[in-house]
Every structure is written in structure tokens, then in C-alpha cells.
Design a protein around this motif. Sequence first.
Motif, mmCIF file in Angstrom:
data_model
loop_
_atom_site.group_PDB
_atom_site.id
_atom_site.type_symbol
_atom_site.label_atom_id
_atom_site.label_comp_id
_atom_site.label_asym_id
_atom_site.label_seq_id
_atom_site.Cartn_x
_atom_site.Cartn_y
_atom_site.Cartn_z
ATOM 1 N N GLY A 178 -2.972 1.941 -3.305
ATOM 2 C CA GLY A 178 -2.564 3.156 -2.492
ATOM 3 C C GLY A 178 -3.333 4.442 -2.838
ATOM 4 O O GLY A 178 -4.407 4.475 -3.328
ATOM 5 N N SER A 179 -2.969 5.629 -2.221
ATOM 6 C CA SER A 179 -3.511 6.889 -2.259
ATOM 7 C C SER A 179 -3.100 7.616 -3.405
ATOM 8 O O SER A 179 -1.939 8.245 -3.277
ATOM 9 N N VAL A 180 -3.808 7.664 -4.401
ATOM 10 C CA VAL A 180 -3.479 8.835 -5.509
ATOM 11 C C VAL A 180 -4.382 9.738 -5.948
ATOM 12 O O VAL A 180 -5.577 9.759 -5.351
ATOM 13 N N ALA A 199 5.686 12.115 -14.848
ATOM 14 C CA ALA A 199 5.694 12.066 -13.469
ATOM 15 C C ALA A 199 6.110 10.983 -12.480
ATOM 16 O O ALA A 199 6.932 10.792 -11.810
ATOM 17 N N GLY A 200 5.326 9.869 -13.033
ATOM 18 C CA GLY A 200 5.614 8.561 -12.335
ATOM 19 C C GLY A 200 6.884 8.180 -12.599
ATOM 20 O O GLY A 200 7.684 7.675 -11.695
ATOM 21 N N ALA A 201 7.251 8.082 -13.974
ATOM 22 C CA ALA A 201 8.723 7.697 -14.146
ATOM 23 C C ALA A 201 9.655 8.359 -13.607
ATOM 24 O O ALA A 201 10.649 7.888 -13.156
ATOM 25 N N LEU A 202 9.627 9.564 -13.370
ATOM 26 C CA LEU A 202 10.685 10.458 -13.000
ATOM 27 C C LEU A 202 10.529 10.398 -11.536
ATOM 28 O O LEU A 202 11.605 10.257 -11.088
ATOM 29 N N ALA A 203 9.537 10.067 -10.935
ATOM 30 C CA ALA A 203 9.594 9.718 -9.375
ATOM 31 C C ALA A 203 10.328 8.604 -9.252
ATOM 32 O O ALA A 203 11.088 8.584 -8.215
ATOM 33 N N LEU A 261 5.086 -0.066 -9.641
ATOM 34 C CA LEU A 261 3.977 0.239 -8.396
ATOM 35 C C LEU A 261 3.398 1.623 -9.073
ATOM 36 O O LEU A 261 1.986 1.738 -8.959
ATOM 37 N N PHE A 262 4.344 2.542 -9.458
ATOM 38 C CA PHE A 262 3.709 3.762 -9.803
ATOM 39 C C PHE A 262 2.813 3.817 -10.987
ATOM 40 O O PHE A 262 1.724 4.159 -11.209
#
Lengths: 207, 201
Positions: A59-61, A145-149, A167-168
Motif C-alpha cells: 500500500g501507500s504509506v 498509531a497502527g494499532a490505534l487505527a 495489514l497495518f
Amino acid sequence: MHLAEGVLSLPALAATASLAVAGVAIGLKRLEDSRLPLAALLGSAFLVAGAIHVPLGVGSVHLLLNGLAGLLLGWAAFPVLLAALLLQAALFGFGGFAVLGANLLIMAVPAVLAHYLLRGLASDAAPWRLRLAGALAGVIGVGGAGALAAVVLTLGGGREFAGLAALFGAAHLPVLALDAALGAVAVPALARLVPDFTRRGTVEWAR
Amino acid sequence: MRFLPPADRAGLRVFPVWLALLACWWSAGALAHGLRLHLQADASTVRGQAFYADGSPAGGARVSFPGPQEPDAVLVSAVTDADGRFSANVAARGVVRVVVEDEEGHRAEGSVTLVPPATSPSGAATSPGPAGLGTPVSADTADALFDDARLRAALRAELQPLREQVARLEHRLRLADALAGVGFLVGLAGAWALFRARRST
């Protein structure tokens, strides 16, 4: 990492927005006058970092640098990241205005967490400790941030947590590494550039 | 009344760090793109251009044409020029695979069909399948394909400068956006400092 418009339910939007407002209020109260230039600098860094896309992984990160801002600013990261997220939404089309609260929580909560977890480590003048704190701030910032998202999307968007988290995690491993590397370079550099840094430590800066 | 406490003049010295970050963003241009590939072919020559997503040409990239049976066996290889263009004579028929790789690990893959010349002795073919996929094609189809390919090649050549210009403009726009955002944040900090300074006097 920026959630788009139309992903979250209305109650989730309201809940995240009110939590974000509370965070911004605390942050504004604790933002020390003498740290304003640093706050503007870290906000700008966050804004610009959002435009650096990392072509690795899925993806786009893009780079985040939220952990770095949090380590150095503490609660003040809330208003600083709010301003930067607003501009990212307005200028880059990242996220959106309705989901601003959710996106701010996703970015700023790990940032504040990084401050409280690492302030002991960063209060020492030893360069290796500052380096380590900077690197860990990147890890906490991006990982959190990934976990929270994933949590926000699960609670407010009806997604399945395990798949999202995987995925994150996979998509943001390169960002995590880059953020950690940047933090490891930036924190000792800032310590050298700001004379107060080592004498007062980060604890004094952002209570 | 104080605008900036003494500590802030030191704080402003972290400006070079910010500049370095901006420079990093700038140079990350080369990092941030995927590789794209345009291909065209006639009877035996494959021409193409490799460029990044922003339209900048991928010069010095390795181009290889894997064989149809063994992917490891390369029929022929080439290197793109400064404009990202390449051409190679391929001793094969039908569909040819093309792989382009640059130094940074970007990779693009594509395939192109070698179009038999209109004079090729394959007029008797009546294959109803997709024309030009390795099966013999009628002379008319071959003619049409050849014209089509030439038309597309001409269009591509005409449009390429335009596409590059659009990409450049887009890139510049984003830089302006980022700079505007940075300026806004600095101004915001300044306004907040003024507000605080007024309150403290």
C-alpha cells in the motif's frame, strides 16, 4: 494511516472528536511559551514527513514522526499535530475534516505515550540514551498509531481487528524503521542544538 | 514585553534540522515512485521507455527480455538511455516479455506482441482468436495492428512532453502546498507567541 471520510460511524466520529478536543485543551494548557518554536518545528516536520511516501511494503504509506513530536512536546503534541493534520487535510487531501478527531487521536495518543514511557530515558545527557529514546519514540509512535487505527476501525467502522492489525503492521514496518532511524538522529541533534536540552531534560520541557 | 524568551533563540537554531528534512523530502522524489513502462514493437524490434510515476525518465535501467520457456534465460538485454528509452532486436515471435530494473530496486514488467510485417506469408490464417498473440494472423489484421501500433507510437511521442510537463507541474504544486503548510504553522506559532506575550504584560 489517515482514516478517510465515510469510514467511521457517526457515534464513533463524535466520541473520537470529543476525546480529541479534551486532548487539545490539555495540550494547550501545557504548551510552554519557550517551546513554541520547537512545537512549530515539529509540527512542520510532521506535515512535511506526511508527504514522504515510502515505496516499500504494502500500500501507500508515509513517514509519521508523531513519536518524535510526542517525546519532545508531551501533551502539547495534541494541538501541534491537530494543526498539522488540518493542513494535511486541506492541502494534501489526506484524511478529512470530519475524521480529524479520530486521526488526531491515532497520531497523538501514541505520541503522548512515547513521552511518558521515554522521558526517563531522555532526561540523561548521554548521547546513546538520547539516541535510543529517539529510536523508541519512532517505534512507539508508528506502532501505536497502527494499532490505534486498527482499534478505531474495528470499533467504529465494523472491521475485523486481526486482519487490519496484520495489514497495518505489514504496511508500516518500513515506516517504523525509518521513523526510528530519524528519531535516533534527530533527538541527539536537537539536544546539541538546544543548549537547555541536556541541562533541563525533556521532563522539564513538557510536564 | 517579550516576544521570544532567550531559550527560543536557541530553539530557532534547530531550523537546519527542518531544512534537512525538507531536503530529504525533495530527494525522496526518486524514492517515492514506482517504475512505469511503455512498450511498442514491430516485426523484430521492441522499443520502449521506462519512467517513474512522476514522469521523470528512468535512465541507466537494465532491460532484459526473458525467454518464453525458461525465465532465467535472457534472449537479449539492453540499458535505457538518459531519456529512459531503449530498443532491442529480439529473435522471437509472438508475445515478448520485458523486465526493467533500476538501481534502487524498482522493477517493471510488461509484454508486447511482435507484429509480423504486412508482407509476412501468413495470409491463409483464419484464427478467430485474439490477433497477434503468437498465432498466425491475416495480412489485413497485421496491417491494422501495424498501423495501430504506429499511431499509438506517434501519439505517445507527441504526448510524452505534455505528460512530463503535467507531472512536473503537479510535483511543484505539492511542494508549494508543503511550503504553505510550513509557513502557516510558523505563523500560527508566532501568533500564539504574540497572544501569550500580550497576556503576560
